[in-house]
Design a protein around this motif. Sequence first.
Motif, PDB file in Angstrom:
ATOM      1  N   TRP A 220       0.843  -1.195   0.000  1.00 40.63           N
ATOM      2  CA  TRP A 220       0.000   0.000   0.000  1.00 40.63           C
ATOM      3  C   TRP A 220       0.878   1.244   0.000  1.00 40.63           C
ATOM      4  CZ3 TRP A 220      -0.816  -4.303   3.017  1.00 40.63           C
ATOM      5  CH2 TRP A 220      -2.048  -4.970   2.853  1.00 40.63           C
ATOM      6  N   GLY A 222       0.704   5.786  -0.504  1.00 37.37           N
ATOM      7  CA  GLY A 222      -0.134   6.968  -0.495  1.00 37.37           C
ATOM      8  C   GLY A 222       0.219   7.904  -1.640  1.00 37.37           C
ATOM      9  N   ARG A 248      -3.332   4.674  -2.499  1.00 35.43           N
ATOM     10  CA  ARG A 248      -4.474   5.374  -1.905  1.00 35.43           C
ATOM     11  C   ARG A 248      -4.442   6.852  -2.311  1.00 35.43           C
ATOM     12  NH1 ARG A 248      -6.701   1.630   1.160  1.00 35.43           N
ATOM     13  NH2 ARG A 248      -5.451   0.209   2.448  1.00 35.43           N
ATOM     14  N   THR A 251      -3.432  10.562   0.122  1.00 34.01           N
ATOM     15  CA  THR A 251      -3.017   9.952   1.381  1.00 34.01           C
ATOM     16  C   THR A 251      -1.528  10.186   1.609  1.00 34.01           C
ATOM     17  OG1 THR A 251      -4.700   8.232   1.114  1.00 34.01           O
ATOM     18  CG2 THR A 251      -2.957   7.808   2.709  1.00 34.01           C
ATOM     19  N   THR A 256      -1.195   6.267   5.368  1.00 33.56           N
ATOM     20  CA  THR A 256      -1.325   5.080   4.533  1.00 33.56           C
ATOM     21  C   THR A 256      -1.589   3.841   5.376  1.00 33.56           C
ATOM     22  OG1 THR A 256       0.197   6.098   2.956  1.00 33.56           O
ATOM     23  CG2 THR A 256      -0.249   3.773   2.661  1.00 33.56           C
ATOM     24  N   HIS A 260      -5.964   3.473   7.661  1.00 33.30           N
ATOM     25  CA  HIS A 260      -6.518   2.362   6.873  1.00 33.30           C
ATOM     26  C   HIS A 260      -6.254   1.002   7.511  1.00 33.30           C
ATOM     27  CE1 HIS A 260      -7.603   4.941   3.461  1.00 33.30           C
ATOM     28  NE2 HIS A 260      -6.490   5.595   3.707  1.00 33.30           N
ATOM     29  N   ASP A 263      -8.699  -2.166   6.493  1.00 32.04           N
ATOM     30  CA  ASP A 263      -8.478  -2.795   5.194  1.00 32.04           C
ATOM     31  C   ASP A 263      -7.184  -3.594   5.177  1.00 32.04           C
ATOM     32  OD1 ASP A 263      -8.871  -3.154   2.250  1.00 32.04           O
ATOM     33  OD2 ASP A 263      -7.038  -1.949   2.197  1.00 32.04           O
TER      34      ASP A 263
END
Length: 272
Positions: A220, A222, A248, A251, A256, A260, A263
């Motif tokens: 993930w 940002g 994302r 973000t 990040t 979150h 998730d």
Amino acid sequence: MHWPSADGRVLQGWTGGDPDGPLVAVLHGCPDTRHVAMTGHDAARAAGVRLLCVNRPGYGRSTAHASTHGTVADDLAEVATGLGHERFAVLGMSVGGAYAVACAARHPDRVAVLGLVATQPPGSRTEPVDELVAEMAPEFLAWRAGVDPSDPDDDALTARWLPMLPPADAALVAALGPAAVAASVREALAVPDGYLRDAALFHRPWQHAPAEVRCAVRAWFGEDDDRTGAGAAADLLAGFADVEVVVRPRTTHLATLVAHWPDVLATLRDLT
């Protein structure tokens, strides 16, 4: 919490979330500590996940020593064993990503999935770690003096710390309250060894390459992260055999992960 390492060192850490759930072991950023994992406690309970975060050597009460990506990974696996978890997920935040990769590479039969959040690619410096520490120490110690982590005034320490973060990240941190913010800063910076070791290793190549990781990888990033852009990590991510990436929108770095948690934890839980 504290655990002894195999060679007699102290490992300081924290566990939270659901004590009966599958384990997600968090490798914190720099400068940071187990406190970042504490922000995921409620989300972990809701997801049925147990969280673990161990302070790397030199942070908080974890004994400083000549650590590497590999020794930190082995410490984490040892603590997971002591907690009764033979299989677990690892989640590397920022600088913690290199240590998480090492854990997945060194313990392939135990790490079910590797999560990476805002992880920077490997460095290219080749000097010995001690030389890099000596090079970086004067600037870091001068900056640390300005933060003054020994200040007993929680409000004053928090007021100095928050402007150093992007506004969105600062708002997330401020919501924890001055006592929690100050405790986190003190634990991260009271002893300089943790940061300096992290910084030196950050500038060097990783001990283990992505190609050595056999498990699934979920990453993930940002869109507004001024430290770790997804584009800069493209070559790194291409080295994993099984990787999925989420970028994302709007973000920042810390957000990040901290904004979150549900998730991220659900994704790792379902693959553990």
